[in-house]
Write an enzyme that holds these catalytic residues in place. Structure first.
Site, PDB file in Angstrom:
ATOM      1  N   GLY A  58       6.786   2.613   2.654  1.00  0.00           N
ATOM      2  CA  GLY A  58       8.233   2.675   2.672  1.00  0.00           C
ATOM      3  C   GLY A  58       8.921   1.965   1.513  1.00  0.00           C
ATOM      4  O   GLY A  58      10.094   1.610   1.622  1.00  0.00           O
ATOM      5  N   LYS A  59       8.214   1.795   0.403  1.00  0.00           N
ATOM      6  CA  LYS A  59       8.840   1.111  -0.733  1.00  0.00           C
ATOM      7  C   LYS A  59       9.941   1.963  -1.339  1.00  0.00           C
ATOM      8  O   LYS A  59      11.061   1.496  -1.557  1.00  0.00           O
ATOM      9  CB  LYS A  59       7.780   0.791  -1.799  1.00  0.00           C
ATOM     10  CG  LYS A  59       6.696  -0.115  -1.297  1.00  0.00           C
ATOM     11  CD  LYS A  59       5.645  -0.377  -2.349  1.00  0.00           C
ATOM     12  CE  LYS A  59       4.856   0.843  -2.732  1.00  0.00           C
ATOM     13  NZ  LYS A  59       4.053   1.384  -1.634  1.00  0.00           N
ATOM     14  N   HIS A  92     -23.300   3.985  19.028  1.00  0.00           N
ATOM     15  CA  HIS A  92     -22.121   3.275  18.513  1.00  0.00           C
ATOM     16  C   HIS A  92     -21.260   2.785  19.670  1.00  0.00           C
ATOM     17  O   HIS A  92     -20.811   1.652  19.714  1.00  0.00           O
ATOM     18  CB  HIS A  92     -21.238   4.202  17.675  1.00  0.00           C
ATOM     19  CG  HIS A  92     -21.809   4.582  16.350  1.00  0.00           C
ATOM     20  ND1 HIS A  92     -22.272   3.671  15.449  1.00  0.00           N
ATOM     21  CD2 HIS A  92     -21.969   5.796  15.767  1.00  0.00           C
ATOM     22  CE1 HIS A  92     -22.690   4.307  14.374  1.00  0.00           C
ATOM     23  NE2 HIS A  92     -22.522   5.601  14.534  1.00  0.00           N
ATOM     24  N   ASP A 104     -22.826   5.784   7.864  1.00  0.00           N
ATOM     25  CA  ASP A 104     -22.887   4.471   8.498  1.00  0.00           C
ATOM     26  C   ASP A 104     -23.587   3.484   7.574  1.00  0.00           C
ATOM     27  O   ASP A 104     -23.110   2.367   7.358  1.00  0.00           O
ATOM     28  CB  ASP A 104     -23.682   4.544   9.806  1.00  0.00           C
ATOM     29  CG  ASP A 104     -23.017   5.451  10.822  1.00  0.00           C
ATOM     30  OD1 ASP A 104     -21.816   5.703  10.667  1.00  0.00           O
ATOM     31  OD2 ASP A 104     -23.706   5.882  11.757  1.00  0.00           O
ATOM     32  N   PRO A 142       0.820  -1.207   0.000  1.00  0.00           N
ATOM     33  CA  PRO A 142       0.000   0.000   0.000  1.00  0.00           C
ATOM     34  C   PRO A 142       0.853   1.255   0.000  1.00  0.00           C
ATOM     35  O   PRO A 142       2.037   1.198   0.360  1.00  0.00           O
ATOM     36  CB  PRO A 142      -0.788  -0.101   1.312  1.00  0.00           C
ATOM     37  CG  PRO A 142      -0.540  -1.432   1.863  1.00  0.00           C
ATOM     38  CD  PRO A 142       0.633  -2.016   1.204  1.00  0.00           C
ATOM     39  N   PRO A 143       0.297   2.380  -0.394  1.00  0.00           N
ATOM     40  CA  PRO A 143       1.066   3.622  -0.438  1.00  0.00           C
ATOM     41  C   PRO A 143       1.589   4.021   0.939  1.00  0.00           C
ATOM     42  O   PRO A 143       0.925   3.788   1.949  1.00  0.00           O
ATOM     43  CB  PRO A 143       0.056   4.669  -0.910  1.00  0.00           C
ATOM     44  CG  PRO A 143      -1.186   3.981  -1.216  1.00  0.00           C
ATOM     45  CD  PRO A 143      -1.085   2.564  -0.843  1.00  0.00           C
ATOM     46  N   GLY A 144       2.765   4.589   0.960  1.00  0.00           N
ATOM     47  CA  GLY A 144       3.303   5.141   2.202  1.00  0.00           C
ATOM     48  C   GLY A 144       3.917   4.131   3.140  1.00  0.00           C
ATOM     49  O   GLY A 144       4.224   4.447   4.273  1.00  0.00           O
ATOM     50  N   GLU A 152     -23.987   8.895  18.690  1.00  0.00           N
ATOM     51  CA  GLU A 152     -22.618   8.441  18.961  1.00  0.00           C
ATOM     52  C   GLU A 152     -22.578   7.500  20.166  1.00  0.00           C
ATOM     53  O   GLU A 152     -21.820   6.528  20.186  1.00  0.00           O
ATOM     54  CB  GLU A 152     -21.680   9.630  19.190  1.00  0.00           C
ATOM     55  CG  GLU A 152     -21.531  10.576  17.989  1.00  0.00           C
ATOM     56  CD  GLU A 152     -21.056   9.876  16.729  1.00  0.00           C
ATOM     57  OE1 GLU A 152     -20.388   8.831  16.820  1.00  0.00           O
ATOM     58  OE2 GLU A 152     -21.368  10.380  15.628  1.00  0.00           O
TER      59      GLU A 152
HETATM   60  P1  ADP Z   1       5.848   4.391  -0.742  1.00  0.00           P
HETATM   61  O1  ADP Z   1       5.715   3.002  -0.208  1.00  0.00           O
HETATM   62  O2  ADP Z   1       4.511   4.921  -1.141  1.00  0.00           O
HETATM   63  O3  ADP Z   1       6.885   4.531  -1.782  1.00  0.00           O
HETATM   64  P2  ADP Z   1       7.641   6.002   0.755  1.00  0.00           P
HETATM   65  O4  ADP Z   1       8.749   5.062   0.783  1.00  0.00           O
HETATM   66  O5  ADP Z   1       7.756   7.119  -0.205  1.00  0.00           O
HETATM   67  O6  ADP Z   1       6.256   5.268   0.514  1.00  0.00           O
HETATM   68  O7  ADP Z   1       7.404   6.566   2.218  1.00  0.00           O
HETATM   69  C1  ADP Z   1       7.041   7.879   2.480  1.00  0.00           C
HETATM   70  C2  ADP Z   1       7.608   8.361   3.786  1.00  0.00           C
HETATM   71  O8  ADP Z   1       7.047   7.658   4.880  1.00  0.00           O
HETATM   72  C3  ADP Z   1       9.091   8.132   3.908  1.00  0.00           C
HETATM   73  O9  ADP Z   1       9.789   9.197   3.384  1.00  0.00           O
HETATM   74  C4  ADP Z   1       9.307   7.995   5.404  1.00  0.00           C
HETATM   75  O10 ADP Z   1       9.449   9.249   5.994  1.00  0.00           O
HETATM   76  C5  ADP Z   1       8.003   7.404   5.883  1.00  0.00           C
HETATM   77  N1  ADP Z   1       8.110   5.945   6.063  1.00  0.00           N
HETATM   78  C6  ADP Z   1       7.401   5.010   5.399  1.00  0.00           C
HETATM   79  N2  ADP Z   1       7.699   3.777   5.820  1.00  0.00           N
HETATM   80  C7  ADP Z   1       8.645   3.918   6.757  1.00  0.00           C
HETATM   81  C8  ADP Z   1       9.383   2.993   7.570  1.00  0.00           C
HETATM   82  N3  ADP Z   1       9.199   1.675   7.490  1.00  0.00           N
HETATM   83  N4  ADP Z   1      10.287   3.493   8.430  1.00  0.00           N
HETATM   84  C9  ADP Z   1      10.493   4.812   8.523  1.00  0.00           C
HETATM   85  N5  ADP Z   1       9.835   5.726   7.789  1.00  0.00           N
HETATM   86  C10 ADP Z   1       8.919   5.315   6.916  1.00  0.00           C
HETATM   87 ZN    ZN Z   2     -22.750   7.001  13.082  1.00  0.00          ZN
END
Ligand code: ADP
Ligand code: ZN
Ligand code: MG
Length: 647
Positions: free
Chosen positions: A237-238, A459, A530, A233-235, A456
């Site tokens: 750390g790829k 829930h 919901d 998934p995005p973000g 709320e």
């Molecule tokens: P993507 O998987 O979408 O390529 P990124 O590698 O660009 O994501 O990660 C974006 C930012 O999130 C990084 O610059 C870092 O700051 C933070 N991040 C993501 N995963 C990690 C991780 N495992 N450890 C430390 N920082 C992370």
């Molecule tokens: Zn609700």
């Protein structure tokens, strides 16, 4: 391709071109004595009338065009009315009359005579120089401007100004734009900067090993893999992992984004791929990194009518060929990253191209702790901060989200002029990232406030009382983003979810509407989100997960990008609809039953909400008593703690 080493050439700036064009156009206009501007009033008169005007002393200036045999007489402002006979129209400074003359000598004679008599004292301009160069400019100017623009646009498209490098003309369009990462860069990323992701990290580290020490592997007859694909998934750390590889491997590292191959011209992508691989082979052993490879690697369309993007396909074909084209021991390893592995072309994924797929998943609670540790390093923290607590509060967050939380918390602390970042700042940052900005100004009537509190509290009560519903973190009736009130839960860290868990979730989600109906007597629009979630979930359970009573073990999931057709009959569609309705109705009744049985506790909770606007899990626990079940998050944290103690 080592662009950074080249001295930077002066850039040809777009602004200069605009200025030139503006100057040329402006000059052309004013050089025609303003007549081209069209703001002067004019009128055709006879030569006799013209002579009369001049002898009466109306003329201020005369422009003669000998070639056409015509002239323009500009009129003195105070006499404009005498000629145009208008009383209420502003004629302006540029009013003139036009006339034609037969002989230039006679005209000259007449003007000299009038000048001698003192009737005319302005100057006489000739406009015959106009014809030569200006005619040329008028007819070819636009063409020249268009060509200039075209050249410029080409230059832009081929990336002359983006992606750091010297100017690349139109003739370099087919060159690869890969960046060679400098090893001695100050902002070097190492494996230490990547927290968690132990599995993925190990696999990538192994690739670095292959390159540093190939003999170790090939001696036993093994082959070095050609490529690895980072999927997740995005973000998560790829890109960061790949950067760490670049930082740690002692080999050249070509970095490029999938979209860099895509260009408007057919064939450019393919030639860029070829160029990239040629450079890589020259520098072997080395690593090529293609980020967001789905931009080129998307599955090729199998229907002729749908094949809309020949360029992308030929780029992909070239990539496939190149990946086959070098031997396993040539020392070029290809890393790629994507968050859409499902749409990649099958040919790209087969063994021999990307032999390995490295999954980079969302971090679990322990990994989040490690990521927090990385991103907390540069912050000034006070001692209220408990990393365990932070990790627990951020389920479902990716590494990028966590980095964002840390930064946001620092900003919030700075806004409040604190000298260290504390727990409250982090909580505020988490809330803000999940829910958007608080809207304290939104005005609510007491009646509305009570309804939202009841909703709320509904829930919150149900999720507290059901074993598998996600445990609650806090409930608020402060409007935030587009939501009026909200209950925050900690999604459990589950790898698989059972039917019971999903049904409990559904029941808790319906608890809001059920409470409204039971305790206010009406239902409101506040439950729309919901209901939408519940409906989607129910369709998912019945049509995709085979959890329907009449449709057990059937999955109608359609992975087709253009899913025009449903993969089931009309009769089945009706059965699905019926099952979904029944399932939701059943959970709604269940929610109402639970609320009826706990009506007084629910009322206490709602009352507390009206008074305090925000309540936390402890408050709910005080009313309902502790939950008898431990959560999986706690189990995970506990087991890690034991592990560390043993070690
Ligand atoms: P993507 O998987 O979408 O390529 P990124 O590698 O660009 O994501 O990660 C974006 C930012 O999130 C990084 O610059 C870092 O700051 C933070 N991040 C993501 N995963 C990690 C991780 N495992 N450890 C430390 N920082 C992370
Ligand atoms: Zn609700
Ligand atoms: Mg990325």
């Amino acid at each position: 391709m080592d662009n950074k080493k080249k001295p930077t050439k002066p850039r040809f700036s777009l602004t200069w071109l605009y200025v030139c064009i503006a100057i040329i156009l402006g000059y052309l206009m004013f050089s025609r004595d303003g007549s081209a501007l069209g703001n002067g009033t004019s009128k055709e008169v006879s030569y006799t009338e013209f002579k009369q005007y001049v002898s009466q002393g109306y003329a201020s200036k005369i422009v003669v065009n000998k070639k056409e045999g015509s002239l323009e007489m500009f009129i003195q402002p105070e006499h404009v009315r005498d000629i145009f006979k208008t009383t209420n129209v502003q004629q302006g400074q540029q009013a003139f009359v036009k006339t034609e003359f037969l002989s230039a000598e006679k005209l000259q004679e007449f003007l000299d005579e009038q000048e001698a008599l003192g009737h005319f004292s302005g100057n006489v301009n000739n406009r015959n120089g106009d014809s030569g160069i200006w005619n040329f400019v008028w007819s070819f100017g636009p063409l020249i401007i268009i060509i200039l623009f075209w050249v410029l646009i080409m230059q832009r498209m081929s990336g002359g100004s983006s992606s750091g490098g010297g100017p690349m003309g139109i003739f370099n369009v087919g060159r690869s734009r890969a960046q060679l990462v400098d090893k001695d860069e100050a902002t070097k990323v190492t494996f230490k900067d990547v927290a968690g992701q132990a599995g993925a990290k190990q696999e990538v580290q192994e690739i670095v090993e292959f390159l540093k020490n190939p003999a170790k592997y090939t001696e036993l007859g093994g082959k070095i893999p050609k490529g690895a694909l980072l999927v997740g998934p995005p973000g998560t750390g790829k890109t960061l992992l790949a950067k760490a590889v670049a930082g740690e491997a002692d080999v050249p590292f070509f970095s490029m984004s999938g979209s860099d191959f895509v260009e408007m011209f057919v064939g450019v992508g393919a030639s860029r791929v070829r160029d990239l691989f040629r450079q890589a082979k020259e520098k072997a052993p080395c690593i090529i990194f293609i980020d967001e490879i789905d931009a080129v690697g998307r599955a090729r369309a199998n229907r002729a009518a749908m094949s809309s993007n020949d360029e992308r396909e030929s780029t992909l074909n070239q990539l496939l060929t190149e990946m086959d084209g070098f031997g396993t021991n040539s020392g070029v390893i290809i890393l790629a990253a994507t968050n859409r592995a499902d749409i990649l072309d099958k040919a790209l994924l087969r063994a021999g191209r990307f032999d390995r797929q490295i999954h980079v998943d969302l971090p679990d609670v322990n990994e989040r702790k490690e990521i927090f540790q990385v991103h907390l390093r540069p912050l000034k923290k006070d001692d209220t901060l408990d990393i365990d607590f932070l990790a627990r509060q951020t389920p479902g967050f990716s590494g990028a989200d966590i980095a964002n939380v840390c930064n946001e918390a620092a900003l919030i602390a700075a806004r409040n002029s604190k000298n260290a970042v504390g727990k409250d700042d982090f909580l505020a940052a988490v809330d803000r990232i999940i829910g958007g900005l608080e809207k304290k100004t939104k005005v609510m009537t007491d009646e509305e406030k009570r309804t939202i509190a009841l909703h709320e509290a509904g829930h919150a009560s149900i999720s507290w009382l059901l074993q598998y519903a996600n445990p609650l973190v806090k409930v608020t009736i402060v409007p935030r983003g587009r939501a009026l009130g909200a209950a925050w839960y900690l999604p459990e860290e589950r790898q698989i979810t059972t039917r019971e868990q999903m049904l409990d979730e559904m029941c808790a989600t319906l608890g809001g509407r059920a409470a409204e109906e039971l305790f206010t007597g009406h239902i409101s629009s506040g439950a729309m989100n919901d209901l939408e979630r519940v409906t989607k979930q129910a369709y998912g359970m019945i049509a995709y997960m085979g959890m329907g009573e009449q449709l057990p073990n059937l999955c109608y999931y359609n992975n087709d990008e253009y899913g025009f057709q449903k993969p089931y009959s009309e009769a089945t569609a009706e059965t699905i609809d019926g099952e979904v309705k029944a399932m939701i109705a059943q959970q709604y009744e269940r929610a109402k039953d639970i609320l009826k049985q706990n009506a007084d506790k629910h009322a206490q909770l709602a009352q507390l909400l009206v008074e305090r606007e925000v309540i936390f899990a402890d408050d709910v626990e005080r009313i309902f008593g502790p939950r008898p079940w431990t959560s999986r998050t706690e189990e995970l944290l506990e087991s890690k703690r034991e592990e560390e103690e043993n070690a």
